[in-house]
Design a protein around this motif. Structure first.
Motif: not given
Length: 456
Positions: A129-132, A243-246, A306-309, A321-326
């Motif tokens: 479900y794309l949840v961490p 930093t890593k998430l960016v 992880y960032l979206l969560w 970010i949400e649209q890119a990941m979708n």
């Protein structure tokens, strides 16, 4: 941030046996009363996978006494046999390390207490479900905390949510009486390993570090500085985590954009790679990203979630970010749709069509299937009733979500495919069998132009 400095991890220089540094010792009561430990290892690496093993080899090459720890005895056997999936330079380092008494492998976590520094390098995937999925990371951190002793440096490198170093290491350590910056050091330094690519030596890749306290940051900077030439210090472990998430979210958004341009170029009868290569001639303000069949590995398709969560919990909208990941998640479905249309244009139904997928690893030149779009593509084609096989000399077999196993088809020409999907272009792959009679959908955008080759 403040913290009482104590005797930090004893690190060793590239000249074996030569002590490189010790963190300054405080005269505070906390430092005076701490128990002294003589460590057998300079560094222990928890998780000997695609990040942990190269990291351990970099430290070993720098002269450190290294303990590699992994919960899987089978994985350790693969490493001991020299069969681990590594770039050439690391394969040479592995051969050298295995010959050294200062390099040991174990599945016994109790030995972590014998290392001056412990680095956590375990996967941080997402679920269906794309949840961490934090189970592996949480268990690894718990194991490290349970075996921690005063005077150690604990360094988390796995990509995760902001605050995880504090939540999973610093807080439980404090409950044991091990206070970061007082009698133990805790920090975060995001890994920067690029599997399958030997373009940058480990020592040439700058590393970011941030600690729970200033003294924690200093200890982490000293540790990482024993094998890499440039360490960039940030104000906190939280800043290092962000930093890593960016880094990886930036890549995800731009890959999604490149895929959109590929679709637009296809509609406009243009060659997207010609356009991207032309744009890349601009010496400033542009960074080239290329389209493909989707994104795999445990970085781009996982880390931004992880960032979206975390932002969902804070009720903060992140539409870009949400649209890119979708879009990234939907990309394998786009590939199947293109296969269906190409076959239909040739009066062929996808049902019962023979489709050969060439290259199933998530990126070229790795034996790594994690999150590979090829898995979803294969499953979807099978569900549609296609007769499916794959050809990838680096992946002898693979297991699909329903438990079924596919074997590498060694002779791709003999499969007599109605359509070949070029999914992953390994540099060592033989493509001489792709003659003008073979119909190809090229999702890599790397094959030369020909009448029988269609770009995704």
């Amino acid at each position: 941030m403040t913290g009482n400095l104590v005797a930090g991890p004893k690190l060793w220089s590239r000249r074996k046996g030569t002590k490189l540094l010790e963190a300054p010792t405080s005269t505070t009561e906390a430092a005076q009363n701490q128990s002294e430990h003589e460590f057998d290892f300079d560094v222990a690496i928890v998780g000997m996978g695609y990040v942990g093993l190269p990291t351990s080899l970099a430290f070993s090459a720098a002269g450190a006494r290294v303990l590699g720890v992994d919960a899987s005895p089978a994985r350790l056997d693969v490493i001991r046999s020299g069969r681990a999936d590594l770039v050439d330079s690391d394969r040479e380092r592995l051969t050298q390390a295995l010959a050294e008494p200062s390099f040991e492998l174990t599945s016994d976590p109790s030995r972590l207490s014998r290392a001056a520094a412990v680095i956590i390098c375990v996967p941080t995937p997402v679920d269906a479900y794309l949840v961490p999925d934090l189970r592996i990371l949480s268990q690894a951190c718990q194991t490290v905390v349970e075996n921690a002793v005063s005077g150690q440096l604990l360094l988390l490198t796995s990509t995760t949510y902001v605050g995880s170093t504090r939540n999973l290491l610093a807080t439980p350590l404090a409950k044991r009486g091990l206070i970061p910056g007082s009698n133990i050091h805790v920090a975060f330094s995001p890994e920067r390993i690029n599997p399958g690519t030997d373009s940058f030596a480990h020592e040439d890749v700058p590393r970011v570090v941030g600690g729970i306290t200033n003294s924690c940051t200093e200890a982490a900077e000293a540790l990482i500085g024993t094998y890499t030439r440039l360490v960039h210090v940030v104000s906190s472990a939280d800043a290092a985590e962000m930093t890593k998430l960016v880094e990886n979210t930036f890549r995800a958004v731009n890959i999604g954009l490149a895929n959109e341009f590929a679709d637009m170029a296809n509609s406009l009868k243009l060659d997207v790679m010609e356009v991207i290569n032309a744009a890349a001639t601009k010496p400033y303000g542009f960074m080239a990203f290329t389209p493909g069949p989707g994104v795999g590995g445990h970085c781009i398709p996982c880390d931004p979630h992880y960032l979206l969560w975390q932002m969902r919990r804070l009720r903060l909208s992140t539409p870009v970010i949400e649209q890119a990941m979708n879009a990234i998640a939907a990309r394998p479905g786009r590939v199947v749709d293109r296969i269906r249309k190409i076959l239909s244009d040739r009066d062929k139904s996808l049902h019962a069509a023979r489709v050969l997928v060439v290259g199933v690893a998530y990126k070229p030149d790795v034996e790594d299937l994690r999150e590979s779009p090829a898995l979803e593509i294969l499953e979807s084609l099978i569900e549609e009733g296609a007769v499916v096989a794959y050809h990838d000399h680096l992946i002898p077999s693979l297991r699909l979500g329903d438990g079924s196993v596919l074997e590498h088809h060694a002779d791709p020409a003999a499969f007599d495919a109605d359509l070949v999907l070029m999914h992953t272009a390994h540099s060592s792959a033989d493509v001489s069998w792709i003659t003008p009679e073979v119909n190809v959908l090229d999702s890599t955008f790397r094959l030369p132009h020909a009448s029988n080759i269609i770009n995704l």
